[in-house]
Design a protein around this motif. Structure first.
Motif, PDB file in Angstrom:
ATOM      1  N   GLY A   1      45.749  43.338  16.199  1.00 21.79           N
ATOM      2  CA  GLY A   1      44.326  43.476  15.958  1.00 21.79           C
ATOM      3  C   GLY A   1      43.817  42.451  14.965  1.00 21.79           C
ATOM      4  O   GLY A   1      42.738  41.865  15.150  1.00 21.79           O
ATOM      5  N   ALA A   2      44.578  42.213  13.900  1.00 24.10           N
ATOM      6  CA  ALA A   2      44.176  41.206  12.921  1.00 24.10           C
ATOM      7  C   ALA A   2      44.164  39.818  13.543  1.00 24.10           C
ATOM      8  O   ALA A   2      43.255  39.014  13.285  1.00 24.10           O
ATOM      9  N   ALA A   3      45.158  39.522  14.382  1.00 24.57           N
ATOM     10  CA  ALA A   3      45.204  38.220  15.047  1.00 24.57           C
ATOM     11  C   ALA A   3      44.003  38.034  15.967  1.00 24.57           C
ATOM     12  O   ALA A   3      43.425  36.943  16.049  1.00 24.57           O
ATOM     13  N   GLU A   4      43.609  39.093  16.654  1.00 21.27           N
ATOM     14  CA  GLU A   4      42.443  39.023  17.549  1.00 21.27           C
ATOM     15  C   GLU A   4      41.152  38.843  16.759  1.00 21.27           C
ATOM     16  O   GLU A   4      40.285  38.027  17.115  1.00 21.27           O
ATOM     17  N   ALA A   5      41.029  39.605  15.665  1.00 22.67           N
ATOM     18  CA  ALA A   5      39.838  39.466  14.828  1.00 22.67           C
ATOM     19  C   ALA A   5      39.758  38.074  14.210  1.00 22.67           C
ATOM     20  O   ALA A   5      38.672  37.488  14.123  1.00 22.67           O
ATOM     21  N   LEU A   6      40.898  37.523  13.789  1.00 23.35           N
ATOM     22  CA  LEU A   6      40.929  36.166  13.224  1.00 23.35           C
ATOM     23  C   LEU A   6      40.454  35.137  14.241  1.00 23.35           C
ATOM     24  O   LEU A   6      39.654  34.249  13.922  1.00 23.35           O
ATOM     25  N   ARG A   7      40.935  35.243  15.467  1.00 24.83           N
ATOM     26  CA  ARG A   7      40.509  34.284  16.504  1.00 24.83           C
ATOM     27  C   ARG A   7      39.015  34.389  16.775  1.00 24.83           C
ATOM     28  O   ARG A   7      38.343  33.374  16.968  1.00 24.83           O
ATOM     29  N   LEU A   8      38.501  35.598  16.792  1.00 24.37           N
ATOM     30  CA  LEU A   8      37.069  35.767  17.029  1.00 24.37           C
ATOM     31  C   LEU A   8      36.248  35.196  15.869  1.00 24.37           C
ATOM     32  O   LEU A   8      35.212  34.560  16.083  1.00 24.37           O
ATOM     33  N   LEU A   9      36.709  35.411  14.647  1.00 18.34           N
ATOM     34  CA  LEU A   9      36.015  34.831  13.502  1.00 18.34           C
ATOM     35  C   LEU A   9      36.012  33.310  13.581  1.00 18.34           C
ATOM     36  O   LEU A   9      34.990  32.661  13.343  1.00 18.34           O
ATOM     37  N   ARG A  10      37.160  32.742  13.920  1.00 17.86           N
ATOM     38  CA  ARG A  10      37.256  31.285  14.014  1.00 17.86           C
ATOM     39  C   ARG A  10      36.371  30.729  15.125  1.00 17.86           C
ATOM     40  O   ARG A  10      35.933  29.582  15.063  1.00 17.86           O
ATOM     41  N   ALA A  11      36.123  31.561  16.132  1.00 16.34           N
ATOM     42  CA  ALA A  11      35.269  31.133  17.241  1.00 16.34           C
ATOM     43  C   ALA A  11      33.787  31.289  16.932  1.00 16.34           C
ATOM     44  O   ALA A  11      32.946  30.913  17.749  1.00 16.34           O
ATOM     45  N   GLY A  12      33.461  31.874  15.774  1.00 11.96           N
ATOM     46  CA  GLY A  12      32.065  31.995  15.384  1.00 11.96           C
ATOM     47  C   GLY A  12      31.434  33.347  15.639  1.00 11.96           C
ATOM     48  O   GLY A  12      30.225  33.522  15.433  1.00 11.96           O
ATOM     49  N   ALA A  13      32.223  34.330  16.095  1.00 10.01           N
ATOM     50  CA  ALA A  13      31.665  35.646  16.409  1.00 10.01           C
ATOM     51  C   ALA A  13      31.372  36.455  15.146  1.00 10.01           C
ATOM     52  O   ALA A  13      31.952  36.228  14.075  1.00 10.01           O
ATOM     53  N   ILE A  14      30.484  37.421  15.294  1.00 10.46           N
ATOM     54  CA  ILE A  14      30.299  38.481  14.302  1.00 10.46           C
ATOM     55  C   ILE A  14      31.295  39.576  14.674  1.00 10.46           C
ATOM     56  O   ILE A  14      31.243  40.098  15.797  1.00 10.46           O
TER      57      ILE A  14
END
Length: 272
Positions: A22-35
């Protein structure tokens, strides 16, 4: 379209986001610019959240840490109201939160069975039930099943929850297809997270190690996945490159299910 431009200004929800996959998924989304609405049962001041906070950095407003029980319908409705108030369109939902229990049918108490299904199956059901109405055409839902949801496994409640999650995925994919919302599962095999080595009432530390080694030995690539390798598959299913994929299972298991019994036979006979 780049991943960064696709996710800019869009929101995503990730459950079980404080650690592991879950942390890895959230990190990727943050890096992609998502909220990113990052949900977990861990309190907001737990140091486990520090990696996500560090990634958000100066743009901390894009990270919403939510302490939540995924089995609570009231909690999901509170989150839905918050997302609506904030106004960013919800384009991603990752139902990652889950627990395991390495007990057979006769070893598992009814209370244990119910608790595991509450988290692993009721949680994703409630998330989709409550949040799907906020999702526009082009949005995507990814449910985290397992190789245990593709084959037989002695862990009764866990296996039932992961098979059930694949059924929920298909039902939701059919219902939401007309609205342009896709629903898929990822099915990880052995993943290098602390959960894989956790002792429990049936597996002490020694047996947990044997369980880990047995999983690795059953994997043709002969190793476990890094959580970020699972996150990469999730990001693919969430994004526009997977725009014609729905109602599907994506094994991310190093060949475990693809090799099946013949992988073990081939190794034993010296053919592989």
């Amino acid at each position: 379209m780049t991943t960064q431009s696709y996710w800019s200004g869009k929101a995503a929800v990730v459950t079980g986001a404080a650690r592991g996959q879950g942390a890895a998924e959230a990190l990727r989304l943050l890096r992609a610019g998502a909220i990113v609405h990052a949900l977990d049962v861990l309190p907001a001041d737990d140091p486990t959240w520090d990696a996500l906070r560090a990634e958000a950095g100066a743009d901390a407003g894009r990270l919403r840490i939510r302490v939540a029980d995924v089995a609570s319908e009231a909690g999901w409705r509170t989150l839905a109201a918050q997302i609506e108030r904030e106004g960013a369109p919800l384009y991603g939902l990752v139902n990652n939160a889950g627990v395991t229990l390495r007990k057979t049918v006769t070893e598992t108490s009814h209370a244990e069975w119910r608790r595991l299904l509450d988290i692993n199956l009721d949680g994703p059901f409630l998330a989709i039930h409550v949040l799907a109405g906020l999702m526009p055409a082009g949005a995507s839902i990814v449910n985290t099943s397992s190789t245990a949801g593709l084959t037989g496994y002695f862990s009764a409640a866990y296996t039932a929850s992961k098979w059930g999650l694949r059924g929920l995925t298909r039902a939701a994919a059919l219902e939401l297809a007309g609205r342009g919302i896709r629903v898929n599962t990822v099915c990880p095999g052995l993943v290098e997270t602390p959960m894989i080595m956790q002792p429990n009432a049936v597996h002490d530390a020694g047996r947990a190690r044997l369980f880990y080694e047995g999983n690795r030995d059953a994997t043709p690539l002969s190793r476990g996945a890094d959580p970020d390798e699972i996150a990469a598959a999730v990001m693919f299913l969430l994004g526009p490159d997977a725009s014609f994929i729905t109602g599907a299972d994506l094994p991310v298991d190093g060949g475990m299910t693809g090799g099946g019994v013949y992988w073990r036979i081939g190794k034993a006979t010296g053919n592989l």
